[in-house]
Design a protein around this motif. Sequence first.
Motif, mmCIF file in Angstrom:
data_model
loop_
_atom_site.group_PDB
_atom_site.id
_atom_site.type_symbol
_atom_site.label_atom_id
_atom_site.label_comp_id
_atom_site.label_asym_id
_atom_site.label_seq_id
_atom_site.Cartn_x
_atom_site.Cartn_y
_atom_site.Cartn_z
ATOM 1 N N ALA A 248 22.343 11.670 11.076
ATOM 2 C CA ALA A 248 22.458 12.241 12.414
ATOM 3 C C ALA A 248 21.223 13.047 12.801
ATOM 4 C CB ALA A 248 23.699 13.131 12.497
ATOM 5 N N TYR B 298 27.118 9.726 8.514
ATOM 6 C CA TYR B 298 26.069 9.314 9.444
ATOM 7 C C TYR B 298 24.731 9.976 9.105
ATOM 8 C CZ TYR B 298 30.179 8.135 12.284
ATOM 9 O OH TYR B 298 31.381 7.649 12.733
ATOM 10 N N ARG C 118 19.850 16.332 14.413
ATOM 11 C CA ARG C 118 20.328 17.695 14.638
ATOM 12 C C ARG C 118 19.624 18.302 15.852
ATOM 13 N NH1 ARG C 118 21.264 22.806 10.532
ATOM 14 N NH2 ARG C 118 21.287 24.421 12.148
ATOM 15 N N THR D 296 16.671 15.413 11.042
ATOM 16 C CA THR D 296 17.774 14.482 10.794
ATOM 17 C C THR D 296 18.472 14.894 9.502
ATOM 18 O OG1 THR D 296 16.302 12.954 9.632
ATOM 19 C CG2 THR D 296 16.639 12.575 11.990
ATOM 20 N N PRO E 163 28.433 14.468 20.260
ATOM 21 C CA PRO E 163 28.075 14.771 18.869
ATOM 22 C C PRO E 163 29.166 14.352 17.893
ATOM 23 C CG PRO E 163 28.719 16.774 20.019
ATOM 24 C CD PRO E 163 28.648 15.696 21.051
ATOM 25 N N TRP F 47 25.156 17.644 15.946
ATOM 26 C CA TRP F 47 24.619 16.485 15.240
ATOM 27 C C TRP F 47 25.049 15.223 15.978
ATOM 28 C CZ3 TRP F 47 26.128 21.000 13.248
ATOM 29 C CH2 TRP F 47 25.298 21.625 12.305
ATOM 30 N N TYR F 48 24.068 14.433 16.411
ATOM 31 C CA TYR F 48 24.317 13.247 17.227
ATOM 32 C C TYR F 48 23.868 11.979 16.509
ATOM 33 C CZ TYR F 48 25.001 16.144 21.450
ATOM 34 O OH TYR F 48 25.462 17.037 22.379
ATOM 35 N N VAL F 49 24.524 10.880 16.860
ATOM 36 C CA VAL F 49 24.075 9.529 16.485
ATOM 37 C C VAL F 49 23.891 8.798 17.818
ATOM 38 C CG1 VAL F 49 24.553 7.478 15.098
ATOM 39 C CG2 VAL F 49 25.478 9.706 14.398
#
Length: 233
Positions: A190, A188, A192, A178, A214, A205-207
């Motif tokens: 996020a 954020y 990875r 993260t 992403p 990179w996502y939330v």
Amino acid sequence: MAHRLSLRGILAFGLALASNLALAAQPHAFTATYAVSKDGAPLGRATVILKPAGNGQWEYSKHMQGTSGLAAMLGANLAETSRFRWDGDVPEAISYDYRMEASIKTKQRHLAVDWASHQVTVDEGKGVQTYAAVPGMVERNTTALAIGLALRNGQHRIELPVAVRQEIEHQQFEVTGTEKVGVPAGSYDAVRVDRTDADRGFSAWYVPDRYPLPVKLSQKDGGDLTMELVSFQ
């Protein structure tokens, strides 16, 4: 009088519940915009749209217009449009169209899946290629969406059958940590994700609890191309 629930009723209830859970896992229609840069220099802006297309199909499109640097000088535009159906929460491919236009060249690809014969057809204007389809397969345009949905379901190692030019590639992705990420849409914490089965650099990179896409994506194949989320609605 007390009513007894039959085995058939229990099974029907279970199937209905499973179906509702699967539908709940699918994202609603959205529009997302990204700032695009290459090798650290502004390149343009991309718009990503998901919308229902009727007959149980969905359309997922990405359009990028060059607004800065060489991309603007060349009048570069990139359009990708996918049609798919939901296989649970996987966007199973039906078709994919790619078109890149610039003043110096035009490149295109059409991919279609015939699920009756389980055959993929790819045409880039230089002859048609065919190969066998795989259930649950995606293609290059919907890969980022499929990863985001897998993350939302708690997966940390993701394998996706991806339809490319000549075959199905079983691409491997893994959560590698993260990180704090700052993009035009905000800051954020996020997750990875990196591709682990190829030398080509792919990081995203996502939330997952907020967006199915992403907030930032870096792709080194063909240049250091980066997309950063500007808005999502």
